[in-house]
Design an enzyme around this catalytic site. Structure first.
Site, PDB file in Angstrom:
ATOM      1  N   CYS B 152       0.843  -1.204   0.000  1.00 58.67           N
ATOM      2  CA  CYS B 152       0.000   0.000   0.000  1.00 58.67           C
ATOM      3  C   CYS B 152       0.875   1.249   0.000  1.00 58.67           C
ATOM      4  CB  CYS B 152      -0.939  -0.001   1.199  1.00 58.67           C
ATOM      5  SG  CYS B 152      -1.972   1.482   1.288  1.00 58.67           S
ATOM      6  N   CYS B 155      -0.431   4.233   2.068  1.00 64.63           N
ATOM      7  CA  CYS B 155      -0.333   4.017   3.516  1.00 64.63           C
ATOM      8  C   CYS B 155       1.091   4.227   4.011  1.00 64.63           C
ATOM      9  CB  CYS B 155      -0.723   2.588   3.900  1.00 64.63           C
ATOM     10  SG  CYS B 155      -2.368   2.077   3.423  1.00 64.63           S
ATOM     11  N   ASP B 156       2.059   3.694   3.300  1.00 64.83           N
ATOM     12  CA  ASP B 156       3.401   3.523   3.865  1.00 64.83           C
ATOM     13  C   ASP B 156       4.498   4.380   3.229  1.00 64.83           C
ATOM     14  OD1 ASP B 156       2.183   1.591   5.430  1.00 64.83           O
ATOM     15  OD2 ASP B 156       2.630  -0.020   4.024  1.00 64.83           O
TER      16      ASP B 156
END
Lengths: 227, 329
Positions: B152, B155-156
């Site tokens: 992701c 997200c990261d």
């Protein structure tokens, strides 16, 4: 500062709160001046925004209040504040144990809305089985949930920790916004979110369903898993 | 600033009622499931949408969607699916944050075994469970997942500020991820097993023009190197057999998807890769059970095709329910 909440969102939240809130909820926010011992060099810029979002939020219901403690060592100690900003949701079923470190924005804003509703009503939507199992936890247990505001899978992990904290006040449910606290994140080797750490000894990455999440919490709290 | 003051309010969720019979149960709140929800709500059918993670599905982690009609400037995947969610809720669909674990058909009724709502009954079911990313095929995947291997990017990405990262894959998702990652990383190396990209030309052009993006052509991942976290990716050139160690701190993987069809395994016909077979009405081999979007055996997996599937499946499900009631009378 420009308003952070959009008008249509404000209207939605107002209606939501007026239909859902029962008893009063206090949001307790801890701030420090720049250079304070619990502010990181990465997050001082976030603090005014954190305060602004919460100010706008509490203005949407007369059942909500915001208390801000700035540079207040005594209160920090009383609440067990570890970093700044720290936000505590205080309602019917909480006791300084539903916590947000860092800004509750992005996807986490919806976690905060749901927390406020639960804290106001004194209920959660965890399953009866989960509620019963949580009763077995009788010693202090801390669930850390590392997130980023842009992670859509994170609110579920935060909410589960917070709901568990509401069901059993021996549990502390702690959201940590990883961008604001890189050292804290590094301590637990956070390179992907959500990352959940229970009592420093059990950890998992990714969003888990309620029953698997519970299993990890019980394990972290030193409980044997019953079939 | 905009990164962290962007606020998503989300829609209210409800609990499923195990005492009533729903008209349509939709499993999954991505674009396919939400569109089916919009149509079912407008038809005033009693409709539930189950979502085990977060509404929006896979596209919710796309920073920019440029191929969904009606948004000439593009729109973020989350914003787009938030709108779909609001639209479905506006017409009466109820979103339940729960996981369906098993589906059974008893007579003309479907019984859905859920993680926390007990058994939920409905007349028709639309499977919109989507797909998950294929795991990086190296022996060290499990060890480094969450320790530098990520699925992701939105997200990261923030954990790789001023670092070097690899993106494995050459399709739309991989190239869009690579472009997004350049906002954080100092260098992004795209590792692709062929000598040209599969991604749409518009994305390719953007990637080729970006000075932070490098390409490692004709290469497949062999090993992830590191102590406690990712420190390098060993790749092999498929033409020359030559092995190269790329010094990277993160590896973002986008090499295709596996369908989330486990809950209907043994119940409906799947293709050899596990995708659910349907006819043109989006009906599976089980009457009253429909499938839409990425979990379906389909030549193109996009938001727009999932949405189209959702509309067709709801229309078919509605006809199926009407027919059922007619026969019962």
């Amino acid at each position: 500062m420009e308003k952070l909440l959009k008008e249509k969102d404000e209207k939605y939240i107002k209606d939501l709160f007026s239909s859902k809130l029962e008893s009063e909820v206090e949001l307790v926010l801890f701030l420090q001046s720049e250079g304070g011992d619990k502010v990181t060099k990465f997050n001082s810029q976030y603090l005014p925004y954190t305060e602004e979002i919460l100010k706008e939020l509490v203005s949407l219901s007369d059942k909500l209040t915001l208390t801000v403690y700035k540079d207040d060592k005594e209160k920090e100690e009383e609440y067990g504040v570890e970093q700044i900003s720290a936000l505590f949701v205080e309602g019917k079923n909480t006791n300084k144990n539903v916590i947000y470190y860092g800004i509750p924005s992005g996807h986490e804003f919806s976690s905060l809305l749901e927390d406020i509703i639960d804290a106001s009503r004194g209920t959660t939507e965890l399953s009866d089985k989960t509620k019963a199992e949580l009763k077995r936890i009788t010693s202090p247990t801390e669930i850390l949930v590392f997130v980023t505001p842009s992670c859509p899978y994170c609110p579920r992990a935060v909410r589960t920790a917070h709901q568990m904290a509401m069901e059993n006040n021996n549990i502390k449910g702690v959201m940590i916004e990883a961008n604001e606290f890189p050292e804290w994140s590094q301590k637990y080797s956070v390179y992907a979110v959500p990352k959940v750490v229970i009592n420093d000894n059990v950890q998992f990455e990714g969003a888990l369903p309620e029953d698997a999440y519970l299993e990890n919490v019980l394990k972290g709290a030193g409980k044997i898993i019953l079939e | 600033m905009e990164e962290f003051t962007n606020i998503f309010v989300g829609e209210e969720t409800v609990k499923a009622d195990s005492k009533i019979i729903y008209d349509i149960a939709i499993i999954g709140a991505g674009p396919g499931g939400l569109t089916a929800g919009i149509y079912a709500g407008r038809s005033r059918l009693k409709t539930l949408i189950f979502e085990r993670l977060s509404p929006g599905g896979q596209i919710a982690v796309s920073d920019q969607v440029d191929n969904y009609p009606g948004f000439p400037e593009g729109i973020s995947g989350k914003e787009l699916t938030d709108r779909m969610e609001k639209q479905a809720v506006r017409f009466g669909a109820e979103i339940v944050p729960d996981e369906v674990r098993k589906i059974k058909k008893e007579g003309n009724l479907f019984e859905l075994e859920t993680a926390s709502s007990g058994i939920v009954k409905s007349k028709a079911v639309i499977i919109a469970t989507g797909a998950d990313p294929v795991k990086l095929p190296v022996p060290e995947e499990e060890k480094f997942r969450g320790r530098g291997i990520s699925y992701c990017a939105t997200c990261d990405a923030a954990f790789f500020k001023d670092k070097t990262v690899a993106v494995v894959g050459g399709g739309d998702t991989a190239i869009a991820d690579a472009i997004y990652l350049t906002k954080f990383a100092k260098e992004v190396i795209v590792v692709h097993r062929r000598d040209q990209l599969r991604a749409v030309k518009a994305l390719q052009e953007e990637a080729f023009e970006n000075p932070k993006i490098k390409f490692q052509w004709n290469s497949v991942s062999e090993h992830v190197i590191g102590e406690n976290k990712v420190e390098g990716l060993e790749v092999k050139n498929v033409k020359t057999g030559e092995k190269v160690l790329l010094k990277v701190d993160g590896i973002f993987v986008a090499i295709g998807t596996v369908p989330n069809s486990n809950i209907v395994k043994g119940l409906v016909e799947l293709n050899e890769k596990g995708f659910i077979k349907t006819n043109q009405n989006r009906e599976t081999s089980v009457k009253g059970l429909f499938a839409v979007g990425d979990v379906r055996d389909t030549p193109l997996r996009q938001v727009v095709t999932a949405a189209g599937d959702g509309a067709i499946a709801e229309f078919s499900a509605e006809n199926y329910i009407k027919n059922l009631e007619y026969i019962e009378r």
